[in-house]
Design a protein around this motif. Structure first.
Motif, short mmCIF file in Angstrom:
data_model
loop_
_atom_site.label_atom_id
_atom_site.label_comp_id
_atom_site.label_asym_id
_atom_site.label_seq_id
_atom_site.Cartn_x
_atom_site.Cartn_y
_atom_site.Cartn_z
N GLY B 9 0.91 -1.21 0.10
CA GLY B 9 0.05 0.09 0.00
C GLY B 9 0.93 1.21 -0.10
N PRO B 10 0.18 2.41 0.61
CA PRO B 10 -1.08 2.44 0.77
C PRO B 10 -1.97 2.51 -0.30
N THR B 12 -5.57 4.25 -1.81
CA THR B 12 -6.41 5.28 -1.59
C THR B 12 -7.50 5.34 -2.48
N SER B 14 -11.71 6.60 -3.67
CA SER B 14 -13.04 7.45 -3.39
C SER B 14 -14.25 6.32 -3.06
N SER B 85 -12.08 2.24 5.87
CA SER B 85 -10.54 2.42 6.19
C SER B 85 -10.08 1.64 6.99
N ARG B 107 -2.59 -0.90 3.97
CA ARG B 107 -3.48 0.25 4.47
C ARG B 107 -4.46 0.73 3.45
N LEU B 108 -5.71 0.68 3.75
CA LEU B 108 -6.67 1.11 2.67
C LEU B 108 -7.35 2.71 3.35
N THR B 109 -7.47 3.78 2.60
CA THR B 109 -8.01 4.88 2.93
C THR B 109 -8.97 5.34 2.08
N VAL B 110 -10.17 5.27 2.52
CA VAL B 110 -11.40 5.70 1.54
C VAL B 110 -11.88 6.92 1.83
N LYS B 111 -11.74 7.86 0.65
CA LYS B 111 -12.21 9.40 1.11
C LYS B 111 -13.66 9.53 0.49
#
Lengths: 117, 112
Positions: B9-10, B12, B14, B85, B107-111
């Protein structure tokens, strides 16, 4: 029921001191694992206990690390002469380890955050 | 020995995007495969698992299929949410001795 517990939750120690970390697994779980999770890193396997068998120590990073499991339950991870690179979160997990061991879920404790100054 | 390699990762995305996190494994026998998730400030917890070839594990909209021919167990979700996330770990368990190995985590980040 009670999950896996670990103590202390946080430990700050000076370089060169020894530390002991404790893990109480779920009652009846025969398998117990220790892992290390450094900042931004994945899980590093340290040691594995299964019933009365000799533990798998293949993940211990140096001879300063040792662990024991008394009476097939509580486990203690000891780090001697701590170094700054030992700073990490130390995770303990247990599982039922049924006969054949297929697909056993591991239950993790909250971890002990160790900081070596 | 047994090992797991997962996508670095990370990541990212939407909200409502499609998610794939790749995971491949090396094992001498026929392992069970898992995805664990670690939400911010929480401990690791099991997300899904599969115990034999062609099994599909699913939970919370996530899916992964045990592919023996490609030694893979990729995690997918059709429409991610901000609450997804977290850090995702692929893992295998050797049934011969219950030895468990984890991947490095993604690591996942969702915006929104």
């Amino acid at each position: 029921g009670a999950g896996v517990s670990q103590s202390p939750s946080n430990k700050v120690t000076e370089k060169g001191k020894d530390v002991e970390l404790r893990c109480d697994p779920i009652s009846g779980h025969t398998a117990l694992y220790w892992y290390r999770q450094s900042l931004g890193q994945g899980l590093e396997f340290l040691i594995y206990f299964q019933g009365n068998s000799a533990p798998d120590k293949s993940g211990l990073p140096s001879d300063r690390f040792s662990a024991e499991r008394t009476g097939g339950s509580v486990s203690t991870l000891t780090i001697q002469r701590t170094q700054q690179e030992d700073s990490a979160v130390y995770l303990c997990a247990s599982s039922l380890a049924l006969a054949g061991g297929h697909g056993d879920e591991q239950y993790f404790g909250p971890g002990t955050r160790l900081t070596v100054t | 020995g047994n090992s797991v390699t997962q996508m670095e990762g990370p990541v990212t995305l939407s909200e409502e995007a499609f998610l794939t996190i790749n995971c491949t494994y090396t094992a001498t026998g026929y392992p069970s495969l898992f995805w664990y998730v670690q939400y911010p400030g929480e401990g690791l917890q099991l997300l899904l698992k599969a115990t034999k070839a062609d099994d599909k594990g699913s939970n919370k909209g996530f899916e992964a299929t045990y592919r023996k021919e490609t030694t893979s167990f990729h995690l997918e979700k059709g429409s991610v949410q901000v609450s997804d996330s977290a850090v995702y770990f692929c893992a295998l368990s050797d049934p011969a001795n219950n030895d468990m190995r984890f991947g490095a985590g993604t690591r996942l980040t969702v915006k929104p």
